[in-house]
Design a protein around this motif. Structure first.
Motif, PDB file in Angstrom:
ATOM      1  N   PHE A   1       0.835  -1.197   0.000  1.00 10.90           N
ATOM      2  CA  PHE A   1       0.000   0.000   0.000  1.00 10.90           C
ATOM      3  C   PHE A   1       0.869   1.245   0.000  1.00 10.90           C
ATOM      4  O   PHE A   1       1.779   1.385   0.825  1.00 10.90           O
ATOM      5  N   LEU A   2       0.564   2.164  -0.924  1.00  9.12           N
ATOM      6  CA  LEU A   2       1.287   3.429  -1.047  1.00  9.12           C
ATOM      7  C   LEU A   2       0.357   4.573  -0.631  1.00  9.12           C
ATOM      8  O   LEU A   2      -0.688   4.798  -1.257  1.00  9.12           O
ATOM      9  N   HIS A   3       0.742   5.300   0.404  1.00 17.32           N
ATOM     10  CA  HIS A   3      -0.103   6.338   0.982  1.00 17.32           C
ATOM     11  C   HIS A   3      -0.102   7.606   0.130  1.00 17.32           C
ATOM     12  O   HIS A   3       0.599   7.717  -0.877  1.00 17.32           O
ATOM     13  N   GLY A   4      -0.863   8.596   0.573  1.00 12.05           N
ATOM     14  CA  GLY A   4      -0.952   9.878  -0.119  1.00 12.05           C
ATOM     15  C   GLY A   4       0.065  10.887   0.367  1.00 12.05           C
ATOM     16  O   GLY A   4       0.866  10.615   1.275  1.00 12.05           O
TER      17      GLY A   4
ATOM     18  N   GLU B   1       0.884  11.938   4.236  1.00 10.64           N
ATOM     19  CA  GLU B   1       1.429  11.005   5.214  1.00 10.64           C
ATOM     20  C   GLU B   1       2.937  10.799   5.061  1.00 10.64           C
ATOM     21  O   GLU B   1       3.512   9.863   5.631  1.00 10.64           O
ATOM     22  N   ARG B   2       3.596  11.663   4.301  1.00 11.18           N
ATOM     23  CA  ARG B   2       5.054  11.576   4.168  1.00 11.18           C
ATOM     24  C   ARG B   2       5.729  11.706   5.535  1.00 11.18           C
ATOM     25  O   ARG B   2       5.162  12.242   6.490  1.00 11.18           O
TER      26      ARG B   2
ATOM     27  N   GLN C   1       6.731   4.492   4.096  1.00  6.75           N
ATOM     28  CA  GLN C   1       6.496   5.933   4.184  1.00  6.75           C
ATOM     29  C   GLN C   1       7.387   6.657   3.178  1.00  6.75           C
ATOM     30  O   GLN C   1       8.599   6.463   3.149  1.00  6.75           O
ATOM     31  N   LEU C   2       6.758   7.493   2.358  1.00  9.20           N
ATOM     32  CA  LEU C   2       7.488   8.280   1.371  1.00  9.20           C
ATOM     33  C   LEU C   2       8.205   9.437   2.061  1.00  9.20           C
ATOM     34  O   LEU C   2       7.589  10.173   2.835  1.00  9.20           O
ATOM     35  N   PRO C   3       9.507   9.634   1.818  1.00 10.28           N
ATOM     36  CA  PRO C   3      10.212  10.779   2.405  1.00 10.28           C
ATOM     37  C   PRO C   3       9.632  12.107   1.947  1.00 10.28           C
ATOM     38  O   PRO C   3       8.911  12.186   0.947  1.00 10.28           O
TER      39      PRO C   3
END
Length: 309
Positions: free
Chosen positions: A69-72, A75-76, A110-112
């Motif tokens: 799952f890749l968040h929006g 949520e970085r 979590q995307l930086p």
């Protein structure tokens, strides 16, 4: 600091052995683990979530489907003390906070920030906004975003129109492509994962990331579901060639990601021979269409109906 795309083999992803922190266990058997990894982007240690579903510990001979799952954008974070923000929405929110019995191993990275720290909804967020799992029962769900104006049809956008539109959002999930591949590899090696049932879904920025990862690695996924993130026609050829089943979702009143941009890419996918393309527009709601999509059961049932051939 500028980050460049890094093309490093997934085998080099873990430069140090990952250590599992003590799991958080629920009375019904779910587990939420934090896993260490060394990012190929900054060479530093970060963490991602691995959710083990109800019954995982009790069925030692069973292999489980895996959902990435890749968040929006909101949520970085740094993948350490900010990791809990990724619980805010999506399948992990449903499984951990709302206690929905989802029979998947869920990978939630979590995307930086990549320079997005000053975006108002990131700069002004607080930890009080992170939903908490209750010992008994579940918390009330947030209401949908307020919407204004009548329902409207989508104006036509052609594939020629899309030639001037960038295929990806800036500073997105494509920057951590090798990290994501490393997580998928590590989970398959360390848990009882069914490699024929790897699924990918994401919302908003993560919806765009879903299209990108599917286009770059179509052989990996049994089915994918981008939510409120459209796919550019230029990404469709590999997806169609591997006949990856796709179910895309848009919000009819979404002012952030307009539904009109979904049609050219989906039309291209069908034009190239992909036989299983679904598109659902939740006409009455806005960008937070994901709240309805992930709360229902039909998406999860659809994913589970697909096995990689």
């Amino acid at each position: 600091m500028k980050f460049k795309s890094i093309f490093v083999a997934a085998a080099c992803f873990f430069l140090v052995a990952c250590q599992t922190n003590a799991p958080t266990k629920s009375s019904s058997g779910e587990q939420l683990l934090r896993k260490d990894y060394v990012s190929t982007v900054d060479k530093e240690t970060h963490q991602y979530f691995v959710y083990l579903p109800r019954g995982y510990a009790d069925q030692p001979n069973k292999k489980w489907p895996v959902m990435l799952f890749l968040h929006g954008n909101g949520e970085r974070g740094n993948g350490r003390d900010e990791l809990d923000y990724v619980i805010s929405h999506g399948p992990l929110y449903e499984a951990w906070v709302q206690k929905k019995d989802l029979p998947f191993i869920i990978i939630s990275p979590q995307l930086p920030m990549f320079g997005m720290e000053k975006v108002p909804y990131i700069a002004n967020r607080t930890r009080a906004q992170i939903p908490q799992r209750l010992a008994e029962g579940v918390p009330a769900r947030d209401p949908f975003f307020a919407t204004q104006g009548p329902l409207q049809a989508a104006p036509q956008v052609t594939q020629d129109d899309m030639k001037s539109v960038p295929p990806l959002l800036p500073m997105g999930w494509d920057y951590v492509e090798q990290d994501l591949l490393g997580m998928l590899s590590a989970v398959q090696q360390n848990y009882r994962a069914d490699s024929s049932r790897l699924y990918l879904t994401g919302l908003s920025y993560g919806g765009f990331g879903t299209w990108y990862m599917t286009s770059k690695h179509p052989e990996l996924f049994a089915a994918v579901a981008p939510v409120v993130g459209w796919g550019h026609p230029d990404l469709m050829a590999p997806i169609a060639a591997h006949k990856v089943p796709v179910w895309a979702f848009a919000g009819g009143r979404d002012a952030a990601v307009n539904k009109k941009f979904f049609y050219p890419g989906l039309a291209k996918l069908e034009e190239l021979g992909n036989k299983e393309v679904r598109f659902t527009v939740e006409e009455d709601i806005a960008h937070d269409t994901w709240k309805r999509v992930y709360a229902r059961d039909d998406l999860y049932q659809w994913l589970l109906a697909h096995t990689k051939k």
